[in-house]
Design a protein around this motif. Structure first.
Motif, mmCIF file in Angstrom:
data_model
loop_
_atom_site.group_PDB
_atom_site.id
_atom_site.type_symbol
_atom_site.label_atom_id
_atom_site.label_comp_id
_atom_site.label_asym_id
_atom_site.label_seq_id
_atom_site.Cartn_x
_atom_site.Cartn_y
_atom_site.Cartn_z
ATOM 1 N N ASN A 90 37.922 47.429 47.551
ATOM 2 C CA ASN A 90 38.660 46.168 47.046
ATOM 3 C C ASN A 90 40.025 46.144 47.050
ATOM 4 N N ASN A 91 40.614 46.980 47.669
ATOM 5 C CA ASN A 91 41.976 47.371 47.753
ATOM 6 C C ASN A 91 42.668 47.803 46.306
ATOM 7 N N LYS A 123 44.920 44.065 43.706
ATOM 8 C CA LYS A 123 46.034 42.969 43.882
ATOM 9 C C LYS A 123 47.449 43.208 43.101
ATOM 10 N N GLU A 124 47.799 44.409 42.980
ATOM 11 C CA GLU A 124 49.131 44.740 42.198
ATOM 12 C C GLU A 124 48.972 44.194 40.759
ATOM 13 N N ARG A 125 48.034 44.197 40.189
ATOM 14 C CA ARG A 125 47.945 43.838 39.010
ATOM 15 C C ARG A 125 46.974 44.741 38.011
ATOM 16 N N VAL A 126 47.120 44.903 36.817
ATOM 17 C CA VAL A 126 46.408 45.726 36.095
ATOM 18 C C VAL A 126 45.027 45.009 35.587
#
Length: 218
Positions: free
Chosen positions: A158-159, A182-185
């Motif tokens: 999932n990227n 998606k660039e978030r923790v």
């Protein structure tokens, strides 16, 4: 993300992380195949999702597992529901069975240089636990020789990205695992391990070098 959800998330991609290099399981399995004989009884401590256990089971080793994580055990059982796995911590597990070997391969114990690294943070407690699981085996407790992991970044499904970081502070190793998507923790978990000098906590033990493992016998 609470602890249970984090554990569920880690269990869902743990195999993928290992296969991409988090642990060199092929090296350990190759070594174990020279130590363990078909038909021998083994108990793996901290068996996780079964990357070591299930492979040894396929090779004819009568291996059972012990783990404190329900999520990890559920993932293992989804791959082989006939495997014998016990849900317990090391302190509370009690079993009359005597094995040929007990095994910790990147589980609750690993060896780094002249030290044993463990989640058990009290000296008297780790000595008691090591003695307990050594005496549970006819031939002794096998502990793998681990590697230092200051920082590892592994792409996951999932990227996402799994990031593992370690920092040493005196006798302690602080480990932090991050899950990014998606660039978030979306999850962070911190672990603390302690390192003990082998000569201090195993001074009454017989220690044999077996490649990527040491065999501990009291």
């Amino acid at each position: 993300m609470n602890k249970e959800n984090f554990d569920n998330e880690v269990a869902s991609y743990y195999d993928e992380v290992i296969e991409k290099g988090y642990h060199d399981n092929e090296k350990y399995l190759s070594n174990l195949s020279k130590i363990l004989k078909k038909g021998e009884n083994v108990l793996e401590l901290g068996c996780g999702t079964g990357k070591i256990l299930l492979e040894l089971l396929e090779r004819g080793i009568l291996i059972e597992g012990l783990d404190v994580s329900k999520s990890m055990i559920e993932k293992l059982k989804s791959k082989n529901n006939k495997a014998t796995i016990y849900l317990s911590n090391l302190e509370d597990f009690n079993f009359d069975k005597i094995y040929d070997y007990t095994l910790s391969c990147n589980g609750p114990f690993s060896i780094k240089g002249d030290e044993i690294e463990s989640y058990i943070l009290e000296k008297h407690e780790i000595i008691k636990i090591l003695q307990k699981y050594t005496k549970m085996a006819k031939r002794g407790l096998l502990i793998n020789i681990g590697t230092e992991k200051p920082e590892i970044k592994i792409p996951i499904k999932n990227n996402g990205i799994f990031i593992h970081r370690e920092t040493k502070i005196e006798d302690y190793t602080i480990m932090i695992n991050f899950i990014f998507q998606k660039e978030r923790v979306i999850g962070v978990k911190t672990f603390v391990k302690k390192r003990y000098k082998i000569k201090e906590i195993l001074k009454n033990a017989n220690i044999k070098d077996l490649g990527n493992f040491k065999l501990i016998q009291f």
